[in-house]
Design an enzyme around this catalytic site. Structure first.
Site, PDB file in Angstrom:
ATOM      1  N   LYS A 108      17.997  -2.246   0.523  1.00  0.00           N
ATOM      2  CA  LYS A 108      18.984  -2.848  -0.373  1.00  0.00           C
ATOM      3  C   LYS A 108      19.805  -1.772  -1.063  1.00  0.00           C
ATOM      4  O   LYS A 108      19.294  -0.690  -1.342  1.00  0.00           O
ATOM      5  CB  LYS A 108      18.283  -3.685  -1.457  1.00  0.00           C
ATOM      6  CG  LYS A 108      17.522  -4.876  -0.941  1.00  0.00           C
ATOM      7  CD  LYS A 108      16.873  -5.593  -2.109  1.00  0.00           C
ATOM      8  CE  LYS A 108      16.186  -6.871  -1.672  1.00  0.00           C
ATOM      9  NZ  LYS A 108      15.548  -7.537  -2.821  1.00  0.00           N
ATOM     10  N   TYR A 116       9.527  -6.603   2.994  1.00  0.00           N
ATOM     11  CA  TYR A 116      10.319  -7.819   3.197  1.00  0.00           C
ATOM     12  C   TYR A 116       9.389  -9.007   3.399  1.00  0.00           C
ATOM     13  O   TYR A 116       8.489  -8.967   4.233  1.00  0.00           O
ATOM     14  CB  TYR A 116      11.224  -7.635   4.420  1.00  0.00           C
ATOM     15  CG  TYR A 116      11.957  -8.895   4.806  1.00  0.00           C
ATOM     16  CD1 TYR A 116      12.846  -9.494   3.916  1.00  0.00           C
ATOM     17  CD2 TYR A 116      11.755  -9.492   6.047  1.00  0.00           C
ATOM     18  CE1 TYR A 116      13.524 -10.648   4.257  1.00  0.00           C
ATOM     19  CE2 TYR A 116      12.438 -10.657   6.400  1.00  0.00           C
ATOM     20  CZ  TYR A 116      13.310 -11.227   5.502  1.00  0.00           C
ATOM     21  OH  TYR A 116      13.979 -12.367   5.829  1.00  0.00           O
ATOM     22  N   GLU A 138      14.721 -12.664 -11.701  1.00  0.00           N
ATOM     23  CA  GLU A 138      14.523 -13.235 -10.364  1.00  0.00           C
ATOM     24  C   GLU A 138      13.276 -12.646  -9.721  1.00  0.00           C
ATOM     25  O   GLU A 138      13.069 -11.430  -9.765  1.00  0.00           O
ATOM     26  CB  GLU A 138      15.749 -12.959  -9.483  1.00  0.00           C
ATOM     27  CG  GLU A 138      17.008 -13.613 -10.018  1.00  0.00           C
ATOM     28  CD  GLU A 138      18.159 -13.629  -9.017  1.00  0.00           C
ATOM     29  OE1 GLU A 138      19.074 -14.444  -9.209  1.00  0.00           O
ATOM     30  OE2 GLU A 138      18.142 -12.840  -8.050  1.00  0.00           O
ATOM     31  N   ASN A 143      19.547 -10.880 -14.153  1.00  0.00           N
ATOM     32  CA  ASN A 143      20.959 -11.168 -14.348  1.00  0.00           C
ATOM     33  C   ASN A 143      21.199 -11.300 -15.833  1.00  0.00           C
ATOM     34  O   ASN A 143      20.549 -12.089 -16.516  1.00  0.00           O
ATOM     35  CB  ASN A 143      21.355 -12.459 -13.639  1.00  0.00           C
ATOM     36  CG  ASN A 143      21.248 -12.305 -12.140  1.00  0.00           C
ATOM     37  OD1 ASN A 143      21.762 -11.347 -11.577  1.00  0.00           O
ATOM     38  ND2 ASN A 143      20.555 -13.213 -11.485  1.00  0.00           N
ATOM     39  N   ARG A 185      23.705 -12.413 -17.549  1.00  0.00           N
ATOM     40  CA  ARG A 185      24.801 -13.332 -17.901  1.00  0.00           C
ATOM     41  C   ARG A 185      24.297 -14.759 -17.787  1.00  0.00           C
ATOM     42  O   ARG A 185      23.182 -14.996 -17.338  1.00  0.00           O
ATOM     43  CB  ARG A 185      25.928 -13.131 -16.902  1.00  0.00           C
ATOM     44  CG  ARG A 185      25.363 -13.253 -15.490  1.00  0.00           C
ATOM     45  CD  ARG A 185      26.355 -13.305 -14.403  1.00  0.00           C
ATOM     46  NE  ARG A 185      25.731 -12.979 -13.124  1.00  0.00           N
ATOM     47  CZ  ARG A 185      25.095 -13.842 -12.348  1.00  0.00           C
ATOM     48  NH1 ARG A 185      24.984 -15.098 -12.718  1.00  0.00           N
ATOM     49  NH2 ARG A 185      24.539 -13.470 -11.217  1.00  0.00           N
TER      50      ARG A 185
END
Lengths: 171, 456
Positions: free
Chosen positions: B158, B202, B275, B290, B292
């Site tokens: 990533k 993964y 998350e 996140n 926001r």
């Protein structure tokens, strides 16, 4: 996890192609879309007056053009419907419009003045930077639509100019 | 409290934020681009400023124009919504310098938490489990090989600066690693201008579970339960529900409590979403935060009865959090479906065009957040989200039935316009989804290679 990701080679080739196309566009670049599934490049550019979607792919989308419109629902229309033989200079940014370079200076222009292309007719202050506003063609100043030190928004009409070096229809 | 707030966004979220501000008695300033000069949408704001042309870079991403508009109208704070400038620490800094309150965390905190590598380190140190893999970016192929070997294949690469599912690569075994590593760095450099990447194990079949938190930056914080967002197409969420289904009460308690403890330890302020991936054994692994408001905050509002925008604004205004954890009760089940102007049969490609028919659903325990209407033009400049349909019911089965009824009522047609509605209904009817046995692979199963065929 991302089976549709194309090989980078295709992507790189597309990008190279894209920069070549971008250089030859008739107007400023507006939008770019690069696909690599079945290889595609889409480029939209801006034409002199209205925005035109040049991309062939998505079906008929009506793109509202970047033309000045009144502040909706505020009952203060910007009163600048262009008339034949006239040009309306619109603000390129949000900021504060000034008619002169300083409080004690003479205004850049007054109604009745003849201006050349590139002549500074006002400045807009945005984020403490002064951006000159210039006439886009020769003509005669017919009307100044905003007051000195008035806040303006993007696309707001600032000045009406009768087009033509000798000011057709200016009275 | 603020007297006037500028909303630096568009579409449904701008309308959503304006509604709460009006309820709070706060005056609102809406900003819009030339493509959005639409009185039907702009009537939601007390004042409006046109900030630029259609291109986002010159309008909604134009920090200077947004700040000028705020100063011009005398707004004291800026609500960034989601997307656009909402996670841009530079913008938050520009706001602060201009004497404006950015409704979100402080710029330094946004910067530290927005960088995935530093966020992973901070949250690991704050006690959250991470997937096996590297915390620091893998700077060389030798480092990548070592990390992958230790984490165990398959691994995912990533981008540190990544987001929205872009630029991720799955590597199934050592022989592929070198090529994939180089490609991942090249594409991260191209897409994000930052070629740092990291690797982690993964999980092919996992659930995407997130925890909503709310903190006041003075040591008070609560969680507002969980959401499951496993129904995604290429990391874009389509259906979200809360609370996360089929997790044991012990797991739910553990994931929420450790989240609150971690954000409090980091001194977080405002609303935030942590998350996680949750595997078949209900082990959870922190992925990112996140900073926001999120699209799917409506789910949390439905199961808690708490207006998240209101809480976010109060926190930004420096008010002490009144809620205590025991005041937060999760009731029933809520589901949100994203009705996008996209064609599920063509890899969810956007279908811009004019909407001629727009019949909204209604009825009990149903909420639709939208800026669209009959006659609205879905333009090509912005994302394709048209509406969010949200329902609540005492239990999950009732909520799924209700959502199907809502989507059956929801009619959106126009020349060339397609929506996700028929696809969403197929997901709702899917056996695995009904039983809450699905993971992030669900959409790929229903729409292999992005090509979904509607069953008649």
């Amino acid at each position: 996890m991302d089976p549709d990701t194309p090989p980078e080679a295709t992507l790189v080739a597309l990008s190279a192609q894209l920069s070549r196309i971008a250089k030859d566009l008739p107007g400023p670049l507006r939008r770019v879309r690069v696909h690599a599934g079945d290889t595609a490049v889409e480029v939209e550019w801006q034409e002199a007056t209205a925005a035109v979607a040049a991309a062939p792919a998505p079906p008929a989308a009506a793109v509202p053009p970047d033309t000045p419109a009144a502040r909706p629902a505020e009952g203060e229309p910007h009163a600048a419907v262009p008339v034949a033989g006239e040009a309306v200079l619109a603000s390129p940014m949000v900021g504060t419009f000034y008619r002169a370079s300083g409080p004690s200076e003479a205004p850049f222009v007054d109604v009745g003045d003849t201006v050349e292309e590139g002549h500074t007719v006002g400045v807009i202050e945005a984020m403490k930077l002064f951006n000159p506003i210039t006439a886009e063609m020769p003509g005669v100043i017919k009307e100044i639509l905003v007051r000195d030190a008035e806040p303006v928004e993007f696309g707001q009409p600032l000045i009406r100019i009768a087009v033509g070096a000798d000011g057709l229809g200016a009275g | 409290m603020f007297g006037k707030v500028l909303i630096a966004n568009r579409g449904e979220i701008a309308v959503r934020v304006a509604r709460t501000l009006r309820e709070m008695g706060v005056r609102t300033v809406g900003v819009y681009s030339s493509a959005d000069a639409d009185p039907t949408v702009l009537r939601h704001f007390d004042e409006r400023v046109r900030i630029g042309p259609a291109a986002p870079a010159r309008s909604y991403l134009n920090a200077a124009a947004v700040v000028e508009a705020a100063l011009q109208t005398g707004a004291e704070a800026i609500h960034p919504g989601y997307g656009f400038l909402s996670e841009d620490p530079d913008f938050a800094e520009v706001c602060a310098e201009a004497g404006l309150t950015f409704i979100g965390p402080a710029p330094e905190q946004m910067a530290r938490l927005g960088d995935k590598s530093s966020a992973r380190r901070l949250f690991r140190d704050a006690g959250l489990p991470l997937l096996p893999g590297g915390v620091a970016p893998a700077a060389t192929i030798a480092q990548a090989r070592a990390v992958a070997g230790e984490a165990g294949y398959p691994v995912i690469i990533k981008a540190v600066a990544g987001g929205g599912g872009k630029g991720m690569r799955v590597v199934h075994g050592e022989p592929e690693l070198e090529d994939q590593y180089r490609l991942a760095r090249a594409s991260a450099r191209m897409v994000f201008g930052d070629d740092r990447v990291y690797l982690e194990r993964y999980l092919a079949t996992a659930r995407h579970v997130e925890v909503q938190v709310l903190c006041d930056g003075r040591g008070n914080g609560v969680h507002l339960g969980t959401r499951d967002c496993s129904v995604q197409r290429r990391h874009q969420k389509l259906i979200e529900e809360g609370p996360a289904p089929a997790l044991s009460p012990a797991t739910l308690e553990s994931i929420t409590e450790s989240s609150v403890a971690a954000v409090l330890q980091l001194g977080y302020a405002g609303v935030g979403t942590l998350e996680f991936l949750v595997d078949a054994d209900e082990k959870f692994y922190f992925m990112e935060i996140n900073t926001r408001i999120q699209v799917e905050h409506t789910v949390t509002e439905a199961i808690t009865g708490i207006d998240l925008i209101r809480e976010q604004v109060l926190a930004a205004a420096g008010q002490r959090l009144r809620l205590r954890q025991q005041d937060v009760t999760i009731r029933g089940v809520a589901i949100e479906c994203r009705v996008n102007g996209e064609d599920p049969a063509r890899n969810f490609a956007p279908t811009p065009g004019r909407i001629d028919v727009f019949h909204l659903p209604g009825g009990p325990f149903t909420r639709v957040d939208t800026h669209a209407y009959a006659g609205y033009v879905l333009g090509p400049h912005y994302d394709s989200l048209l509406a969010k349909a949200v329902v609540w019911a005492p239990d999950r089965e009732g909520a799924l039935d209700r959502m199907d009824r809502v989507l059956a009522e929801f009619e959106v047609t126009g020349p060339g316009v397609r929506t996700t509605i028929p696809f969403l209904r197929e997901v709702l009817a899917d056996d695995q989804f009904r039983k809450a046995e699905h993971g992030t692979g669900l959409v790929d199963r229903l729409a292999p290679d992005g090509r979904w065929t509607q069953r008649s």
